[in-house]
Design a protein around this motif. Sequence first.
Motif, PDB file in Angstrom:
ATOM      1  N   GLU A   1       0.828  -1.202   0.000  1.00 48.01           N
ATOM      2  CA  GLU A   1       0.000   0.000   0.000  1.00 48.01           C
ATOM      3  C   GLU A   1       0.864   1.255   0.000  1.00 48.01           C
ATOM      4  O   GLU A   1       1.760   1.415   0.811  1.00 48.01           O
ATOM      5  CB  GLU A   1      -0.900  -0.020   1.240  1.00 48.01           C
ATOM      6  CG  GLU A   1      -1.978   1.020   1.231  1.00 48.01           C
ATOM      7  CD  GLU A   1      -2.868   0.923   2.453  1.00 48.01           C
ATOM      8  OE1 GLU A   1      -3.984   1.422   2.402  1.00 48.01           O
ATOM      9  OE2 GLU A   1      -2.424   0.344   3.474  1.00 48.01           O
ATOM     10  N   LYS A   2       0.571   2.146  -0.946  1.00 47.79           N
ATOM     11  CA  LYS A   2       1.315   3.393  -1.065  1.00 47.79           C
ATOM     12  C   LYS A   2       0.807   4.423  -0.056  1.00 47.79           C
ATOM     13  O   LYS A   2      -0.396   4.506   0.205  1.00 47.79           O
ATOM     14  CB  LYS A   2       1.174   3.964  -2.478  1.00 47.79           C
ATOM     15  CG  LYS A   2       1.728   3.085  -3.572  1.00 47.79           C
ATOM     16  CD  LYS A   2       1.499   3.718  -4.939  1.00 47.79           C
ATOM     17  CE  LYS A   2       2.046   2.840  -6.057  1.00 47.79           C
ATOM     18  NZ  LYS A   2       1.806   3.456  -7.390  1.00 47.79           N
ATOM     19  N   PHE A   3       1.739   5.224   0.452  1.00 44.02           N
ATOM     20  CA  PHE A   3       1.365   6.299   1.378  1.00 44.02           C
ATOM     21  C   PHE A   3       1.833   7.654   0.854  1.00 44.02           C
ATOM     22  O   PHE A   3       2.868   7.768   0.199  1.00 44.02           O
ATOM     23  CB  PHE A   3       1.913   6.028   2.779  1.00 44.02           C
ATOM     24  CG  PHE A   3       0.992   5.140   3.572  1.00 44.02           C
ATOM     25  CD1 PHE A   3       0.171   5.668   4.556  1.00 44.02           C
ATOM     26  CD2 PHE A   3       0.910   3.790   3.288  1.00 44.02           C
ATOM     27  CE1 PHE A   3      -0.717   4.859   5.252  1.00 44.02           C
ATOM     28  CE2 PHE A   3       0.033   2.972   3.978  1.00 44.02           C
ATOM     29  CZ  PHE A   3      -0.783   3.512   4.968  1.00 44.02           C
ATOM     30  N   PHE A   4       1.013   8.669   1.162  1.00 45.08           N
ATOM     31  CA  PHE A   4       1.166  10.003   0.613  1.00 45.08           C
ATOM     32  C   PHE A   4       1.060  11.047   1.721  1.00 45.08           C
ATOM     33  O   PHE A   4       0.615  10.755   2.824  1.00 45.08           O
ATOM     34  CB  PHE A   4       0.049  10.280  -0.409  1.00 45.08           C
ATOM     35  CG  PHE A   4      -0.139   9.209  -1.443  1.00 45.08           C
ATOM     36  CD1 PHE A   4       0.384   9.357  -2.714  1.00 45.08           C
ATOM     37  CD2 PHE A   4      -0.850   8.044  -1.158  1.00 45.08           C
ATOM     38  CE1 PHE A   4       0.209   8.378  -3.675  1.00 45.08           C
ATOM     39  CE2 PHE A   4      -1.026   7.047  -2.118  1.00 45.08           C
ATOM     40  CZ  PHE A   4      -0.496   7.225  -3.379  1.00 45.08           C
ATOM     41  N   MET A   5       1.434  12.286   1.410  1.00 47.76           N
ATOM     42  CA  MET A   5       1.112  13.424   2.262  1.00 47.76           C
ATOM     43  C   MET A   5      -0.094  14.131   1.659  1.00 47.76           C
ATOM     44  O   MET A   5      -0.239  14.202   0.440  1.00 47.76           O
ATOM     45  CB  MET A   5       2.298  14.395   2.344  1.00 47.76           C
ATOM     46  CG  MET A   5       3.537  13.809   2.974  1.00 47.76           C
ATOM     47  SD  MET A   5       4.873  15.043   3.078  1.00 47.76           S
ATOM     48  CE  MET A   5       6.287  13.970   3.284  1.00 47.76           C
ATOM     49  N   LEU A   6      -0.962  14.636   2.532  1.00 50.86           N
ATOM     50  CA  LEU A   6      -2.152  15.363   2.098  1.00 50.86           C
ATOM     51  C   LEU A   6      -1.912  16.857   2.289  1.00 50.86           C
ATOM     52  O   LEU A   6      -1.635  17.305   3.392  1.00 50.86           O
ATOM     53  CB  LEU A   6      -3.372  14.930   2.917  1.00 50.86           C
ATOM     54  CG  LEU A   6      -3.685  13.430   2.971  1.00 50.86           C
ATOM     55  CD1 LEU A   6      -4.897  13.193   3.871  1.00 50.86           C
ATOM     56  CD2 LEU A   6      -3.913  12.860   1.586  1.00 50.86           C
ATOM     57  N   ILE A   7      -2.042  17.614   1.220  1.00 47.14           N
ATOM     58  CA  ILE A   7      -1.863  19.069   1.283  1.00 47.14           C
ATOM     59  C   ILE A   7      -3.230  19.737   1.131  1.00 47.14           C
ATOM     60  O   ILE A   7      -3.996  19.403   0.221  1.00 47.14           O
ATOM     61  CB  ILE A   7      -0.924  19.559   0.167  1.00 47.14           C
ATOM     62  CG1 ILE A   7       0.446  18.878   0.293  1.00 47.14           C
ATOM     63  CG2 ILE A   7      -0.776  21.080   0.211  1.00 47.14           C
ATOM     64  CD1 ILE A   7       1.394  19.189  -0.855  1.00 47.14           C
ATOM     65  N   SER A   8      -3.529  20.654   2.014  1.00 41.46           N
ATOM     66  CA  SER A   8      -4.829  21.331   1.968  1.00 41.46           C
ATOM     67  C   SER A   8      -4.999  22.114   0.676  1.00 41.46           C
ATOM     68  O   SER A   8      -4.143  22.913   0.290  1.00 41.46           O
ATOM     69  CB  SER A   8      -4.956  22.291   3.155  1.00 41.46           C
ATOM     70  OG  SER A   8      -6.145  23.047   3.031  1.00 41.46           O
ATOM     71  N   ARG A   9      -6.117  21.907   0.008  1.00 42.45           N
ATOM     72  CA  ARG A   9      -6.436  22.679  -1.193  1.00 42.45           C
ATOM     73  C   ARG A   9      -6.803  24.119  -0.828  1.00 42.45           C
ATOM     74  O   ARG A   9      -6.836  24.994  -1.691  1.00 42.45           O
ATOM     75  CB  ARG A   9      -7.582  22.022  -1.970  1.00 42.45           C
ATOM     76  CG  ARG A   9      -7.186  20.718  -2.654  1.00 42.45           C
ATOM     77  CD  ARG A   9      -8.328  20.143  -3.475  1.00 42.45           C
ATOM     78  NE  ARG A   9      -7.939  18.901  -4.130  1.00 42.45           N
ATOM     79  CZ  ARG A   9      -7.370  18.819  -5.332  1.00 42.45           C
ATOM     80  NH1 ARG A   9      -7.106  19.937  -6.003  1.00 42.45           N
ATOM     81  NH2 ARG A   9      -7.048  17.652  -5.871  1.00 42.45           N
ATOM     82  N   ASN A  10      -7.074  24.345   0.450  1.00 41.94           N
ATOM     83  CA  ASN A  10      -7.402  25.703   0.906  1.00 41.94           C
ATOM     84  C   ASN A  10      -6.159  26.527   1.225  1.00 41.94           C
ATOM     85  O   ASN A  10      -6.266  27.724   1.508  1.00 41.94           O
ATOM     86  CB  ASN A  10      -8.306  25.635   2.144  1.00 41.94           C
ATOM     87  CG  ASN A  10      -9.685  25.107   1.806  1.00 41.94           C
ATOM     88  OD1 ASN A  10     -10.275  25.490   0.802  1.00 41.94           O
ATOM     89  ND2 ASN A  10     -10.204  24.213   2.637  1.00 41.94           N
ATOM     90  N   TYR A  11      -4.985  25.896   1.200  1.00 38.99           N
ATOM     91  CA  TYR A  11      -3.746  26.627   1.416  1.00 38.99           C
ATOM     92  C   TYR A  11      -3.361  27.308   0.104  1.00 38.99           C
ATOM     93  O   TYR A  11      -3.279  26.657  -0.946  1.00 38.99           O
ATOM     94  CB  TYR A  11      -2.651  25.671   1.878  1.00 38.99           C
ATOM     95  CG  TYR A  11      -1.306  26.317   2.078  1.00 38.99           C
ATOM     96  CD1 TYR A  11      -1.169  27.462   2.859  1.00 38.99           C
ATOM     97  CD2 TYR A  11      -0.163  25.789   1.474  1.00 38.99           C
ATOM     98  CE1 TYR A  11       0.074  28.066   3.045  1.00 38.99           C
ATOM     99  CE2 TYR A  11       1.077  26.378   1.657  1.00 38.99           C
ATOM    100  CZ  TYR A  11       1.182  27.517   2.439  1.00 38.99           C
ATOM    101  OH  TYR A  11       2.405  28.119   2.608  1.00 38.99           O
ATOM    102  N   LYS A  12      -3.128  28.588   0.140  1.00 35.20           N
ATOM    103  CA  LYS A  12      -2.948  29.364  -1.095  1.00 35.20           C
ATOM    104  C   LYS A  12      -1.710  28.973  -1.896  1.00 35.20           C
ATOM    105  O   LYS A  12      -1.643  29.240  -3.098  1.00 35.20           O
ATOM    106  CB  LYS A  12      -2.919  30.861  -0.783  1.00 35.20           C
ATOM    107  CG  LYS A  12      -1.810  31.299   0.170  1.00 35.20           C
ATOM    108  CD  LYS A  12      -1.934  32.790   0.465  1.00 35.20           C
ATOM    109  CE  LYS A  12      -0.860  33.268   1.446  1.00 35.20           C
ATOM    110  NZ  LYS A  12      -0.994  34.726   1.725  1.00 35.20           N
ATOM    111  N   HIS A  13      -0.732  28.339  -1.254  1.00 35.59           N
ATOM    112  CA  HIS A  13       0.467  27.919  -1.975  1.00 35.59           C
ATOM    113  C   HIS A  13       0.511  26.397  -2.148  1.00 35.59           C
ATOM    114  O   HIS A  13       1.591  25.813  -2.278  1.00 35.59           O
ATOM    115  CB  HIS A  13       1.721  28.382  -1.236  1.00 35.59           C
ATOM    116  CG  HIS A  13       1.715  29.842  -0.912  1.00 35.59           C
ATOM    117  ND1 HIS A  13       1.433  30.814  -1.845  1.00 35.59           N
ATOM    118  CD2 HIS A  13       1.944  30.499   0.252  1.00 35.59           C
ATOM    119  CE1 HIS A  13       1.493  32.003  -1.277  1.00 35.59           C
ATOM    120  NE2 HIS A  13       1.798  31.842  -0.003  1.00 35.59           N
TER     121      HIS A  13
END
Length: 269
Positions: A224-236
Amino acid sequence: MKLVSYSLILSCLIFMAVTSPVFAEGLKKGDTIHVCGDGAGWPPYTFFRHEKGEKTKEIIGYDIELLNSIFKKHGIKAIFEMPPWNRCVKLAEMGSKYQIALSAAYSKERDTKYLMTRDYYRISPYYFYSRNKYQKDIDITVKEDFLQYKVCGLYGYNYMGFNLPLMKIDRGAKNFDLVIKKTHKGRCDLFIARYEILVGFAQIGVDYLERDLGYAPIPGAALEKFFMLISRNYKHASLLKKIIDEGITEMEKSGKLKEIFQTYVPTSK
């Protein structure tokens, strides 16, 4: 001639500053990114350092070293916290308190709610059962065999990559101690988890595999692959994803990822 050269150099510097993604989108040296991981512990990836059997406030692990290494190159700072996992992902989605959630498995819902980085490690889906109840191994050869058992997992965890049939999974337990107790008491026939994570708890002096548990890989389940989740609400968010993805790829090619992992799991190959 000298004046022309200085003017040309100045023009080039201004052009680079304006067109560089970091300057154009506003993410710059000295900026701070707030990051959360699973408060229940996710060793060897994110966990609290223990000294003399006592938990300290220092958060360490593979994820921490990886992200700090990438950010250092760009002059970005990271602050890590470990709230309960469900709170971590919800606040990371909002993007105000946390901009990144660490060590997340893939799901279509998450891919919609967050920008997901490229994968940066892979681990093995297993099932675990009580040796007190089942003296012999549980006979599971195909995924449909799980339908005859009451299957448990952890609160807020995603098991989409476990290759299980559509069924209800009891996610009432908030940590591995509780789900193991439920399994030994017969409230669960078995529970599902990632093998490397349970083994990783030895980093803090907890050997879950010695607690009268039988275990085996889930039939047909790939790593199983694991990722980091980045908020789409963060402007950058887009730039942050680009920085992290490129950093992971670079560290993978150089062997740095393996080197970091082996500081926490020395026997891994």
